[in-house]
Scaffold this motif. Structure first.
Motif, PDB file in Angstrom:
ATOM      1  N   GLY A 144       0.672   3.938   1.457  1.00 12.91           N
ATOM      2  CA  GLY A 144       0.839   4.508   2.792  1.00 12.91           C
ATOM      3  C   GLY A 144       2.086   4.019   3.501  1.00 12.91           C
ATOM      4  O   GLY A 144       2.641   4.721   4.338  1.00 12.91           O
ATOM      5  N   GLN A 145       2.564   2.804   3.157  1.00  7.24           N
ATOM      6  CA  GLN A 145       3.740   2.259   3.839  1.00  7.24           C
ATOM      7  C   GLN A 145       4.956   3.161   3.657  1.00  7.24           C
ATOM      8  O   GLN A 145       5.631   3.506   4.619  1.00  7.24           O
ATOM      9  CB  GLN A 145       4.048   0.868   3.284  1.00  7.24           C
ATOM     10  CG  GLN A 145       3.007  -0.167   3.638  1.00  7.24           C
ATOM     11  CD  GLN A 145       3.223  -0.760   5.009  1.00  7.24           C
ATOM     12  OE1 GLN A 145       4.317  -1.146   5.366  1.00  7.24           O
ATOM     13  NE2 GLN A 145       2.173  -0.791   5.801  1.00  7.24           N
ATOM     14  N   PRO A 203       0.843  -1.195   0.000  1.00  7.25           N
ATOM     15  CA  PRO A 203       0.000   0.000   0.000  1.00  7.25           C
ATOM     16  C   PRO A 203       0.885   1.255   0.000  1.00  7.25           C
ATOM     17  O   PRO A 203       1.930   1.271   0.663  1.00  7.25           O
ATOM     18  CB  PRO A 203      -0.764  -0.092   1.323  1.00  7.25           C
ATOM     19  CG  PRO A 203      -0.600  -1.497   1.790  1.00  7.25           C
ATOM     20  CD  PRO A 203       0.670  -2.017   1.187  1.00  7.25           C
ATOM     21  N   MET A 224       4.954   6.326   2.681  1.00  9.61           N
ATOM     22  CA  MET A 224       4.709   7.655   3.265  1.00  9.61           C
ATOM     23  C   MET A 224       4.819   7.597   4.775  1.00  9.61           C
ATOM     24  O   MET A 224       5.348   8.520   5.401  1.00  9.61           O
ATOM     25  CB  MET A 224       3.320   8.149   2.845  1.00  9.61           C
ATOM     26  CG  MET A 224       3.270   8.606   1.419  1.00  9.61           C
ATOM     27  SD  MET A 224       1.761   9.529   1.071  1.00  9.61           S
ATOM     28  CE  MET A 224       0.691   8.237   0.535  1.00  9.61           C
ATOM     29  N   ALA A 225       4.336   6.495   5.371  1.00  8.19           N
ATOM     30  CA  ALA A 225       4.436   6.364   6.821  1.00  8.19           C
ATOM     31  C   ALA A 225       5.896   6.377   7.241  1.00  8.19           C
ATOM     32  O   ALA A 225       6.266   6.999   8.237  1.00  8.19           O
ATOM     33  CB  ALA A 225       3.756   5.079   7.284  1.00  8.19           C
ATOM     34  N   GLY A 226       6.740   5.700   6.463  1.00  7.90           N
ATOM     35  CA  GLY A 226       8.169   5.669   6.780  1.00  7.90           C
ATOM     36  C   GLY A 226       8.782   7.052   6.742  1.00  7.90           C
ATOM     37  O   GLY A 226       9.437   7.479   7.698  1.00  7.90           O
TER      38      GLY A 226
END
Lengths: 252, 353
Positions: free
Chosen positions: A139-140, A137, A142-144
């Motif tokens: 988001g992975q 996904p 961006m989350a990082g």
């Protein structure tokens, strides 16, 4: 069909005057495995780097990555080995070309075989690594970065650990392929397992014994390889996410 | 620690397709803002611009007066001091809860890190799941872990992208109230995007209603509901219908349900047609009222009925009525208006459009 079966031939002394024909095959297997292992390391390192390049925001990195994959995926493996073995020494400056041609056997065949097979397989692995990263996904990543990681750190700690888990099954197939594809190297003179089988057949005329034995060895080696990869897949599987444990509904 | 946020004239386009067109708002330090709008209005793009994932075509974004984004210049996401919470949680599946929360704390000492992780998990009410993996948790728990992870590095601004959309309705309302309490306890500035107004109202101090790349209105939840500035806001927020009326020379708005005292919309002169917004709670059931309407359909909601009523002119309005007033479809009932603040707009050709 009249054919004299003689399995005892495997234990008879071979043309080298010292070892049995079975040892000739085992010796060939040694070159098969060394070539496969070296090519595998090259393919995995290059393939990962190229696969990552194809998912970065940099336009130039993506272009270079795409060009690499298209080049090495679209030329037949046999032709690639011929290019490395016959053509490369001719197009290099004379001194370098000559020293390539004068490499002592079996290195004169082994090195081009490993490079050819490694580059060919790297294009396939690059494609899998790219697919694995893009399967995550968005988001992975961006989350990082939102947690303070730089882009290389995000690849190292977030994207690649999951992407490699996702692509372990196709990587297993690639491992089998690279072992089997080493047989093509007999065309540039590497005496690996298939070449050893052929030489046994030419000296003894026991064609069925020679190739049955070679076939059995290929099957055993690949069964061992697939078992090792399965075990590894299970060990690193994230329960509930991918891999064998996901099918069973989580191991906990 | 918490940053104020100032967005001025923000423009963004994917290729040549403009998505955000000159959007501005500001949010005080410690405030909770919410961008509310239909899907495709550009709200997620604004959030990504704030996080530093998207370049700006025009305008500026500043945190506490320090410009972090302008055309051609952008502070990278990892250096912005921004935390992010995603619709799909985006927890790292190969790490357990503790290591997920500790992920942004690499530069701290081990003792500091452990203490911080414990505090964050305590804050979100998950002190005892540290060893669990994300897939072993429910959706609500995963989102709480994601919140703990985003808050752990003490960001100055927290961005939440549709954080409750993957949860079922009950949990969504409970968690949004809970998250508001957590955010207020930490004092952080937060910006949320959502298409769900209940979520927006439950969590935000200020709501911006987005429409086609701009903010139509930036105000408190109470004001966007009761004092919508545009027809779009009035339509998008809450239920309601427009009823045609006329501005008469005595300064009132005359509708078929009576005369209303209220401010005229800008540009309206005596004699002009206006559309008056009637929300379901503006219409009260009253048997003694001279105004009658016919029940066309009704929805039982437990405590109340939502009636769709046809007025004499054929115009349909909605009314919320306590559910012991159970009227049959086709029955004529008495209604009257009870409006605290009249909302009216210059009439358009078709009031239902």
């Amino acid at each position: 069909m009249k054919y004299n079966w003689n399995w005892g031939i495997l234990w008879q002394t071979s043309a080298d005057g010292h070892n049995s024909w079975l040892m000739t095959l085992v010796h060939g297997l040694g070159w098969t495995l060394s070539a496969a292992a070296c090519a595998w390391i090259i393919a995995l390192l290059l393939g990962s780097a190229i696969g990552v390049m194809r998912t970065t925001p940099s336009k130039w990195a993506r272009r270079i990555g795409n060009a690499w994959v298209e080049l090495f995926r679209n030329i037949p493996l046999l032709v690639q080995l011929f290019l490395w073995y016959f053509v490369l020494p001719e197009v290099l400056p004379k001194g370098m070309g000559d020293s390539l041609k004068q490499m002592a056997p079996p290195w004169g065949s082994f090195v081009p075989a490993v490079i050819g097979l490694g580059f060919f397989t790297s294009a396939r692995i690059a494609e899998q690594v790219r697919a694995g990263i893009q399967a995550l996904p968005p988001g992975q990543g961006m989350a990082g970065t939102a947690l303070g990681l730089t882009l290389p750190q995000t690849y190292r700690h977030v994207l690649l650990p999951m992407a490699f888990r996702i692509i372990l099954p196709p990587l297993t197939s690639e491992t089998m392929n690279i072992i089997k594809n080493t047989s093509v190297a007999l065309t540039i003179g590497l005496i690996e397992l298939t070449a050893a089988g052929r030489s046994m057949q030419e000296f003894t005329f026991q064609v069925f014994e020679a190739f049955t034995a070679a076939t059995a060895i290929y099957i055993i080696v690949n069964l061992v390889a697939v078992t090792l990869m399965r075990w590894f897949e299970k060990r690193v599987a994230v329960p509930g996410f991918i891999g064998p444990a996901a099918v069973g509904g989580g191991a906990h | 620690m918490a940053a104020s946020v100032e967005v001025a004239g923000l423009e963004h386009a994917y290729d040549t397709q403009p998505v955000v067109r000159g959007l501005s708002f500001s949010l005080a330090a410690g405030g909770i803002g919410c961008l509310l709008g239909p899907s495709g209005c550009g709200k997620t793009t604004v959030l990504r611009c704030l996080a530093g994932f998207e370049p700006l075509r025009a305008g500026t974004i500043a945190f506490s007066g320090r410009v972090v984004s302008s055309p051609g210049r952008s502070v990278p996401p990892e250096s912005r001091g921004v935390g992010m919470v995603f619709q799909d949680y985006a927890l790292f599946p190969h790490l357990d809860v503790t290591r997920n929360v500790a992920f942004g704390l690499e530069r701290r000492t081990a003792a500091d890190r452990d203490a911080r992780v414990r505090r964050m998990l305590g804050l979100v009410g998950l002190a005892d799941v540290g060893r669990a993996y994300p897939h072993e948790l429910s959706g609500g728990q995963q989102q709480r872990v994601a919140l703990a992870r985003a808050l752990a590095p003490e960001p100055e601004l927290l961005l939440l992208d549709e954080p409750f959309s993957n949860l079922d309705v009950d949990l969504r309302e409970r968690l949004s109230v809970e998250v508001r309490a957590i955010l207020k306890e930490t004092g952080i500035t937060a910006i949320l995007v959502t298409h769900d107004q209940h979520e927006a109202f439950a969590i935000a101090d200020e709501v911006g209603i987005m429409n086609e790349g701009v903010i139509d209105q930036w105000a408190s939840p109470y004001d966007v509901y009761h004092r919508p500035r545009s027809r779009f806001v009035a339509d998008f927020v809450g239920q309601g219908v427009f009823v045609r009326g006329v501005a008469d020379s005595s300064g009132r708005l005359v509708t078929e349900l009576g005369e209303l005292e209220g401010e005229w919309p800008p540009g309206v002169a005596a004699g002009d047609a206006v559309d008056v917004l009637l929300r379901p709670d503006d219409i009260v059931h009253d048997d003694s009222s001279p105004w009658r309407a016919v029940v066309r359909s009704k929805t039982f909601r437990g405590a109340e009925f939502l009636y769709t009523l046809a007025l004499a002119s054929g115009t349909r309005v909605l009314a919320v009525v306590p559910s012991h007033h159970d009227h049959a479809i086709g029955e004529s009932i008495g209604i009257r208006l009870e409006i605290d603040h009249v909302v009216a707009f210059h009439a358009v050709a078709d009031p239902s459009a």
